[in-house]
Design a protein around this motif. Structure first.
Motif, PDB file in Angstrom:
ATOM      1  N   ARG A 170       0.828  -1.219   0.000  1.00  0.00           N
ATOM      2  CA  ARG A 170       0.000   0.000   0.000  1.00  0.00           C
ATOM      3  C   ARG A 170       0.856   1.260   0.000  1.00  0.00           C
ATOM      4  NH1 ARG A 170      -3.516  -0.858   5.268  1.00  0.00           N
ATOM      5  NH2 ARG A 170      -4.674   0.920   4.446  1.00  0.00           N
ATOM      6  N   ARG A 171       0.387   2.302  -0.686  1.00  0.00           N
ATOM      7  CA  ARG A 171       1.127   3.561  -0.684  1.00  0.00           C
ATOM      8  C   ARG A 171       1.051   4.201   0.712  1.00  0.00           C
ATOM      9  NH1 ARG A 171      -2.878   5.218   1.195  1.00  0.00           N
ATOM     10  NH2 ARG A 171      -4.539   6.565   0.406  1.00  0.00           N
ATOM     11  N   GLY A 172       2.168   4.839   1.105  1.00  0.00           N
ATOM     12  CA  GLY A 172       2.216   5.401   2.454  1.00  0.00           C
ATOM     13  C   GLY A 172       1.333   6.617   2.640  1.00  0.00           C
ATOM     14  N   ALA A 173       1.185   7.421   1.593  1.00  0.00           N
ATOM     15  CA  ALA A 173       0.394   8.654   1.704  1.00  0.00           C
ATOM     16  C   ALA A 173      -0.076   9.060   0.321  1.00  0.00           C
ATOM     17  CB  ALA A 173       1.252   9.777   2.280  1.00  0.00           C
ATOM     18  N   ASP A 174      -1.164   9.831   0.277  1.00  0.00           N
ATOM     19  CA  ASP A 174      -1.547  10.465  -0.987  1.00  0.00           C
ATOM     20  C   ASP A 174      -0.576  11.617  -1.246  1.00  0.00           C
ATOM     21  OD1 ASP A 174      -3.638   8.791  -1.488  1.00  0.00           O
ATOM     22  OD2 ASP A 174      -5.196  10.135  -0.733  1.00  0.00           O
ATOM     23  N   ILE A 186       9.212  -0.345   5.852  1.00  0.00           N
ATOM     24  CA  ILE A 186       8.131  -1.186   5.318  1.00  0.00           C
ATOM     25  C   ILE A 186       7.336  -1.600   6.539  1.00  0.00           C
ATOM     26  CG2 ILE A 186       7.533  -3.324   4.119  1.00  0.00           C
ATOM     27  CD1 ILE A 186      10.338  -3.148   2.785  1.00  0.00           C
ATOM     28  N   LYS A 187       6.065  -1.227   6.556  1.00  0.00           N
ATOM     29  CA  LYS A 187       5.290  -1.387   7.791  1.00  0.00           C
ATOM     30  C   LYS A 187       4.138  -2.367   7.554  1.00  0.00           C
ATOM     31  CE  LYS A 187       2.453   1.771  10.585  1.00  0.00           C
ATOM     32  NZ  LYS A 187       2.566   1.212  11.900  1.00  0.00           N
ATOM     33  N   PRO A 188       4.186  -3.553   8.173  1.00  0.00           N
ATOM     34  CA  PRO A 188       3.012  -4.417   8.056  1.00  0.00           C
ATOM     35  C   PRO A 188       1.785  -3.661   8.561  1.00  0.00           C
ATOM     36  CG  PRO A 188       4.839  -5.593   9.050  1.00  0.00           C
ATOM     37  CD  PRO A 188       5.247  -4.145   8.992  1.00  0.00           C
ATOM     38  N   ASN A 189       0.754  -3.548   7.752  1.00  0.00           N
ATOM     39  CA  ASN A 189      -0.418  -2.774   8.185  1.00  0.00           C
ATOM     40  C   ASN A 189      -1.680  -3.262   7.500  1.00  0.00           C
ATOM     41  OD1 ASN A 189      -2.383  -0.439   8.046  1.00  0.00           O
ATOM     42  ND2 ASN A 189      -0.947   0.264   9.602  1.00  0.00           N
ATOM     43  N   PRO A 190      -2.554  -3.949   8.227  1.00  0.00           N
ATOM     44  CA  PRO A 190      -2.398  -4.303   9.624  1.00  0.00           C
ATOM     45  C   PRO A 190      -1.376  -5.424   9.781  1.00  0.00           C
ATOM     46  CG  PRO A 190      -4.356  -5.344   8.753  1.00  0.00           C
ATOM     47  CD  PRO A 190      -3.810  -4.495   7.659  1.00  0.00           C
ATOM     48  N   VAL A 191      -0.818  -5.542  11.005  1.00  0.00           N
ATOM     49  CA  VAL A 191       0.208  -6.567  11.211  1.00  0.00           C
ATOM     50  C   VAL A 191      -0.443  -7.950  11.315  1.00  0.00           C
ATOM     51  CG1 VAL A 191       0.311  -6.440  13.733  1.00  0.00           C
ATOM     52  CG2 VAL A 191       2.378  -6.987  12.439  1.00  0.00           C
ATOM     53  N   THR A 214      -6.029 -12.035   2.672  1.00  0.00           N
ATOM     54  CA  THR A 214      -5.141 -10.958   2.246  1.00  0.00           C
ATOM     55  C   THR A 214      -4.178 -10.595   3.373  1.00  0.00           C
ATOM     56  OG1 THR A 214      -6.828  -9.388   2.999  1.00  0.00           O
ATOM     57  CG2 THR A 214      -6.812  -9.899   0.664  1.00  0.00           C
ATOM     58  N   SER A 215      -2.999 -10.090   2.992  1.00  0.00           N
ATOM     59  CA  SER A 215      -2.120  -9.474   3.989  1.00  0.00           C
ATOM     60  C   SER A 215      -1.528  -8.231   3.333  1.00  0.00           C
ATOM     61  CB  SER A 215      -1.039 -10.432   4.457  1.00  0.00           C
ATOM     62  OG  SER A 215      -0.163 -10.712   3.405  1.00  0.00           O
ATOM     63  N   ALA A 216      -1.116  -7.250   4.172  1.00  0.00           N
ATOM     64  CA  ALA A 216      -0.745  -5.961   3.594  1.00  0.00           C
ATOM     65  C   ALA A 216       0.425  -5.313   4.313  1.00  0.00           C
ATOM     66  CB  ALA A 216      -1.958  -5.020   3.635  1.00  0.00           C
ATOM     67  N   VAL A 217       1.245  -4.619   3.530  1.00  0.00           N
ATOM     68  CA  VAL A 217       2.278  -3.757   4.104  1.00  0.00           C
ATOM     69  C   VAL A 217       2.131  -2.364   3.491  1.00  0.00           C
ATOM     70  CG1 VAL A 217       3.964  -5.617   4.461  1.00  0.00           C
ATOM     71  CG2 VAL A 217       3.992  -4.345   2.303  1.00  0.00           C
ATOM     72  N   ILE A 218       2.642  -1.359   4.223  1.00  0.00           N
ATOM     73  CA  ILE A 218       2.650   0.008   3.686  1.00  0.00           C
ATOM     74  C   ILE A 218       4.098   0.391   3.395  1.00  0.00           C
ATOM     75  CG2 ILE A 218       2.064   2.422   4.130  1.00  0.00           C
ATOM     76  CD1 ILE A 218      -0.197   1.666   5.732  1.00  0.00           C
ATOM     77  N   VAL A 219       4.323   1.054   2.262  1.00  0.00           N
ATOM     78  CA  VAL A 219       5.690   1.444   1.879  1.00  0.00           C
ATOM     79  C   VAL A 219       5.742   2.943   1.552  1.00  0.00           C
ATOM     80  CG1 VAL A 219       6.196  -0.861   0.973  1.00  0.00           C
ATOM     81  CG2 VAL A 219       5.306   0.898  -0.574  1.00  0.00           C
ATOM     82  N   PRO A 220       6.967   3.496   1.554  1.00  0.00           N
ATOM     83  CA  PRO A 220       7.100   4.929   1.289  1.00  0.00           C
ATOM     84  C   PRO A 220       6.941   5.280  -0.191  1.00  0.00           C
ATOM     85  CG  PRO A 220       9.015   4.054   2.452  1.00  0.00           C
ATOM     86  CD  PRO A 220       8.239   2.905   1.949  1.00  0.00           C
ATOM     87  N   THR A 221       5.726   5.357  -0.659  1.00  0.00           N
ATOM     88  CA  THR A 221       5.454   5.849  -2.012  1.00  0.00           C
ATOM     89  C   THR A 221       4.109   6.554  -1.970  1.00  0.00           C
ATOM     90  OG1 THR A 221       5.236   5.260  -4.358  1.00  0.00           O
ATOM     91  CG2 THR A 221       4.314   3.719  -2.798  1.00  0.00           C
ATOM     92  N   THR A 222       3.869   7.432  -2.920  1.00  0.00           N
ATOM     93  CA  THR A 222       2.569   8.133  -2.951  1.00  0.00           C
ATOM     94  C   THR A 222       1.759   7.756  -4.187  1.00  0.00           C
ATOM     95  OG1 THR A 222       3.505   9.976  -4.185  1.00  0.00           O
ATOM     96  CG2 THR A 222       3.493  10.170  -1.775  1.00  0.00           C
ATOM     97  N   LEU A 223       2.403   7.035  -5.130  1.00  0.00           N
ATOM     98  CA  LEU A 223       1.778   6.968  -6.454  1.00  0.00           C
ATOM     99  C   LEU A 223       0.648   5.953  -6.616  1.00  0.00           C
ATOM    100  CD1 LEU A 223       4.882   7.566  -8.739  1.00  0.00           C
ATOM    101  CD2 LEU A 223       3.165   9.199  -7.981  1.00  0.00           C
ATOM    102  N   MET A 224       0.825   4.741  -6.152  1.00  0.00           N
ATOM    103  CA  MET A 224      -0.204   3.715  -6.378  1.00  0.00           C
ATOM    104  C   MET A 224      -0.050   2.616  -5.323  1.00  0.00           C
ATOM    105  SD  MET A 224       0.002   3.069 -10.532  1.00  0.00           S
ATOM    106  CE  MET A 224      -1.673   2.809 -11.067  1.00  0.00           C
TER     107      MET A 224
END
Ligand code: NAD
Length: 343
Positions: A170-174, A186-191, A214-224
């Motif tokens: 997932r993108r970290g921010a818009d 790289i942040k597991p979210n939710p862990v 599903t499982s998800a992590v958040i990374v430092p990107t804004t694009l997609m």
């Protein structure tokens, strides 16, 4: 007569839905709301939208007057005129608006993906639940990630989905967000696994209950956002059959690494070069080279433009809830044409 749409919350989603409604022949924006007189509020008036204060409070109204940004009144001065409200308020505020404003004023409302499935009558994706949401009063257009998953699973549904396993990056921010992150992790979210995305898909497609994890992590990107899918289907399947189904499904495009689509950065550059307003790309992008099969397993990778993928869905949701078009594919076609989508 055109359907009268009020946009409550002119933020990332609200401003895009306002422009998308304005582009349709069968609906119009009767007003947009802001809580404070910032540059978005000023630009909304310059684009010709009638601006209202989202919160019926004297001090808030005074702030607009003092900033020299003309408003027509508060949301309560326009709500009776609306056939439907598209709520674009931040996560959790949509539910408050539903209880405090929309229900007491007996106006139909669309909430966004930050709200909970249980707080509305139904959950919308144009391909899966258009008919189910037809004529309903309070519906949620599911989140950007859920919309992307719903679209691709619709393309795969005829193969008989037994299991879907998805990893979401997932993108970290818009791009307009100066508060969230991470910027160096790289942040597991939710862990916890599974993440909430699987159940969210099930809110639209109940037959996938107990089949999607599903499982998800958040990374430092804004694009997609980026998704990797592994899907087990009823019987052996060929790569060409998957590509054919993707090609047949509206709002999914194939992008090829060999043509330069080597990353989300390059996909967004494509949207910029298309001259898309705000470099929006509501089409789900599947990397053609990633599509593969092994017996009855399907593998693929896709990218979701978070700020715009739900925009055409909001338009179709308006048509369904106001019973303006009973054929979902006709609504999708009208929306796509007006928004100049690739398909
Ligand atoms: P945003 O912060 O960009 O915009 C929210 C807007 O609502 C702002 O203009 C804010 O001033 C206004 N607002 C604040 N309080 C309000 C109130 N009480 N009544 C009306 N308006 C109010 O948020 P966003 O990113 O557009 O998200 C809106 C919804 O869409 C959320 O549920 C979010 O989860 C969902 N969503 C966001 C994205 C995305 O990528 N941004 C994608 C899909 C779904």
């Amino acid at each position: 007569m055109k359907a009268k749409v009020l946009i409550n919350g002119y933020g990332s989603i609200g401003k895009r839905v306002a422009d998308a409604v304005s582009a349709q022949k069968d609906m119009e924006v009767i007003g947009v709301t802001k809580t404070k007189p910032d540059f978005d509020a000023k630009l909304a008036t310059e684009l010709g939208y009638k601006l209202y204060c989202a919160i019926p409070d004297k001090e808030r109204v005074k702030a607009f007057e003092e900033a020299g940004i003309p408003i027509e009144g508060t949301i309560l001065d326009v709500i009776e005129e609306a056939d439907i409200v598209v709520d674009g308020a931040p996560k959790k505020v949509g539910k408050e608006n539903l209880e405090k404003i929309y229900k007491p004023n007996k106006v139909k409302a669309i909430l966004q993906g930050g709200e909970k499935a249980k707080d509305v009558e139904d959950n919308f994706n144009a391909l899966w639940s258009y008919e189910r949401c037809y004529g309903k009063s309070y519906v949620r257009v599911v989140s950007c990630n859920t919309t992307g998953l719903c679209r691709i699973l619709y393309a795969l549904k005829d193969f008989g989905i037994k299991k879907a396993r998805v990893v979401l990056v997932r993108r970290g921010a818009d791009p307009n967000d100066d508060k969230t992150g991470p910027i160096n992790a790289i942040k597991p979210n939710p862990v916890t696994v599974p993440s909430h995305h699987g159940p969210d898909v099930v809110s639209v497609v109940p037959e996938l209950k107990d089949k999607i994890i599903t499982s998800a992590v958040i990374v430092p990107t804004t694009l997609m956002h980026q998704h990797t899918l592994m899907v087990e289907v009823e019987s052996e399947v060929k790569r060409e059959d998957i590509l054919e189904k993707i090609n047949e499904t509206p709002r999914i495009i194939l992008v090829r690494e060999k043509e330069g689509f080597s990353s989300t950065a390059k996909i967004i550059e494509f949207a910029r070069d298309l001259g898309r307003k705000r470099y929006d790309l509501p089409e789900l992008c599947v990397w053609e080279e990633s599509v593969n099969t092994l017996g009855n397993e399907i593998f693929l990778m896709q990218a979701v433009h978070q700020e715009s993928i739900v925009v055409p869905e909001n338009i179709d949701c308006i048509r369904a809830m106001l019973e303006m078009e009973d054929d979902k594919f006709k609504s999708i076609e009208k929306t796509n044409k007006a928004l100049n989508l690739i398909k």
